[in-house]
Design a protein around this motif. Structure first.
Motif, PDB file in Angstrom:
ATOM      1  N   LEU A  71       0.728  -1.049   0.162  1.00  0.00           N
ATOM      2  CA  LEU A  71      -0.085   0.117  -0.142  1.00  0.00           C
ATOM      3  C   LEU A  71       1.004   1.100   0.010  1.00  0.00           C
ATOM      4  O   LEU A  71       1.792   1.517   1.042  1.00  0.00           O
ATOM      5  N   ILE A  72       0.814   2.045  -1.197  1.00  0.00           N
ATOM      6  CA  ILE A  72       1.658   3.178  -1.167  1.00  0.00           C
ATOM      7  C   ILE A  72       0.741   4.411  -1.013  1.00  0.00           C
ATOM      8  O   ILE A  72      -0.196   4.655  -1.926  1.00  0.00           O
ATOM      9  N   VAL A  73       0.822   5.339   0.120  1.00  0.00           N
ATOM     10  CA  VAL A  73      -0.117   6.406   0.247  1.00  0.00           C
ATOM     11  C   VAL A  73       0.771   7.608   0.150  1.00  0.00           C
ATOM     12  O   VAL A  73       1.647   7.930   0.771  1.00  0.00           O
ATOM     13  N   CYS A  74       0.196   8.669  -0.976  1.00  0.00           N
ATOM     14  CA  CYS A  74       0.804   9.574  -1.501  1.00  0.00           C
ATOM     15  C   CYS A  74       0.185  11.066  -1.011  1.00  0.00           C
ATOM     16  O   CYS A  74      -0.833  10.938  -0.699  1.00  0.00           O
ATOM     17  N   GLU A  75       1.168  11.926  -0.806  1.00  0.00           N
ATOM     18  CA  GLU A  75       0.706  13.228  -0.025  1.00  0.00           C
ATOM     19  C   GLU A  75      -0.077  13.680  -1.252  1.00  0.00           C
ATOM     20  O   GLU A  75      -1.233  14.159  -1.085  1.00  0.00           O
ATOM     21  N   GLY A  76       0.485  13.898  -2.449  1.00  0.00           N
ATOM     22  CA  GLY A  76      -0.394  14.512  -3.683  1.00  0.00           C
ATOM     23  C   GLY A  76      -1.599  13.537  -4.160  1.00  0.00           C
ATOM     24  O   GLY A  76      -1.394  12.277  -4.036  1.00  0.00           O
TER      25      GLY A  76
ATOM     26  N   ILE B  11      -0.554  -4.285  -5.486  1.00  0.00           N
ATOM     27  CA  ILE B  11      -0.034  -3.071  -5.212  1.00  0.00           C
ATOM     28  C   ILE B  11      -1.115  -1.877  -5.379  1.00  0.00           C
ATOM     29  O   ILE B  11      -1.736  -1.679  -6.537  1.00  0.00           O
ATOM     30  N   ASP B  12      -1.499  -1.357  -4.538  1.00  0.00           N
ATOM     31  CA  ASP B  12      -2.380  -0.394  -4.257  1.00  0.00           C
ATOM     32  C   ASP B  12      -1.823   1.185  -4.112  1.00  0.00           C
ATOM     33  O   ASP B  12      -1.132   1.146  -3.211  1.00  0.00           O
ATOM     34  N   ILE B  13      -2.340   2.243  -4.756  1.00  0.00           N
ATOM     35  CA  ILE B  13      -1.600   3.241  -4.398  1.00  0.00           C
ATOM     36  C   ILE B  13      -2.740   4.258  -4.347  1.00  0.00           C
ATOM     37  O   ILE B  13      -3.934   4.486  -5.012  1.00  0.00           O
ATOM     38  N   ALA B  14      -2.746   5.133  -3.338  1.00  0.00           N
ATOM     39  CA  ALA B  14      -3.684   6.081  -2.736  1.00  0.00           C
ATOM     40  C   ALA B  14      -2.920   7.496  -3.149  1.00  0.00           C
ATOM     41  O   ALA B  14      -2.135   7.770  -2.421  1.00  0.00           O
ATOM     42  N   GLY B  15      -3.921   8.672  -3.287  1.00  0.00           N
ATOM     43  CA  GLY B  15      -3.521  10.007  -3.336  1.00  0.00           C
ATOM     44  C   GLY B  15      -4.472  10.511  -2.192  1.00  0.00           C
ATOM     45  O   GLY B  15      -5.726  10.483  -2.358  1.00  0.00           O
TER      46      GLY B  15
END
Length: 229
Positions: free
Chosen positions: A34-39, A64-68
């Motif tokens: 899980l990749i949690v992004c500021e932008g 692989i999950d990505i969250a903005g």
């Protein structure tokens, strides 16, 4: 005319059960990132491009999950833990690796340093950049070690890409094309080496807000690339 072979019903049911079990076993063995992004767009778009560029076998073995999020510093870490809890409850799977992606921007040294330290003590990967994520883009073309403001990144990116694309090229912060442009016209391995070299200049220091320029995005990128091995 060839004679059709009739498969007994109990065999078909057994095959179906075995296939269902096989698929369940694959799901249970998958590792979860899980990749949690500021932008909300810039960083997620880049990592979505990288993710889709990974071999199909990697995406079978790894979720692989990505969250903005639009959050920053400490609130970003809070949101990462909240999303981790939500994802684990909804999927009944443990997240094996949690990463956050954040920038120094104009946040205070106390907030920025505190967020990174919190990640380190919580075993959360932290792909931070000082001053901004676009530094990672620039390192695909050249090594930089003089302190610079994020306000100059746009012009510098355009200066690298205009001769390769068109003089009318303009860098758009939330572009969905940057991963593809960097892949075609930049050098990812150079970016990793350049970022690693920058990090070495500040080795042992924990005053991250003063590490300018510096980015740890290379560590997350390298970890994802190693999934291919």
């Amino acid at each position: 005319m060839a004679r059709k072979i009739k498969i007994p019903n109990e065999h078909l049911k057994r095959f179906a059960r075995e296939e269902q079990k096989r698929k369940k076993d694959i799901r249970n063995k998958r590792k979860y990132y899980l990749i949690v992004c500021e932008g909300e767009a810039t960083e997620p778009n880049y990592f979505e491009g990288l993710k889709q560029d990974l071999p199909k076998g990697v995406l079978t073995a790894y979720q692989i999950d990505i969250a903005g999020t639009g959050r920053n510093t400490q609130s970003l870490i809070d949101e990462a833990f909240r999303l981790q809890t939500v994802y684990e409850k909804s999927t009944t799977q443990k997240i094996d690796r949690l990463w956050v992606v954040c920038d120094k921007d104009n946040f205070s040294a106390q907030d920025f340093n505190g967020a990174i330290q919190r990640c380190h003590t919580s075993d959360v990967g932290c792909a931070w950049s000082n001053e901004a994520f676009e530094l990672w883009y620039l390192l695909h073309f050249q090594y930089y070690e003089n302190a610079m403001s994020r306000r100059v990144y746009k012009d510098m990116i355009e200066n690298h890409l205009k001769p390769l694309l068109d003089e009318d090229f303009r860098y758009e912060k939330n572009s969905e094309q940057m991963y593809a442009l960097l892949k075609e016209h930049g050098n990812l391995q150079d970016a990793i080496r350049n970022a690693n070299r920058l990090a070495g200049r500040f080795e042992g220091r924990q005053d991250y807000a003063n590490h300018n320029p510096c980015t740890m995005v290379w560590m997350l990128v390298e970890e994802l690339l190693k999934l291919k091995q």
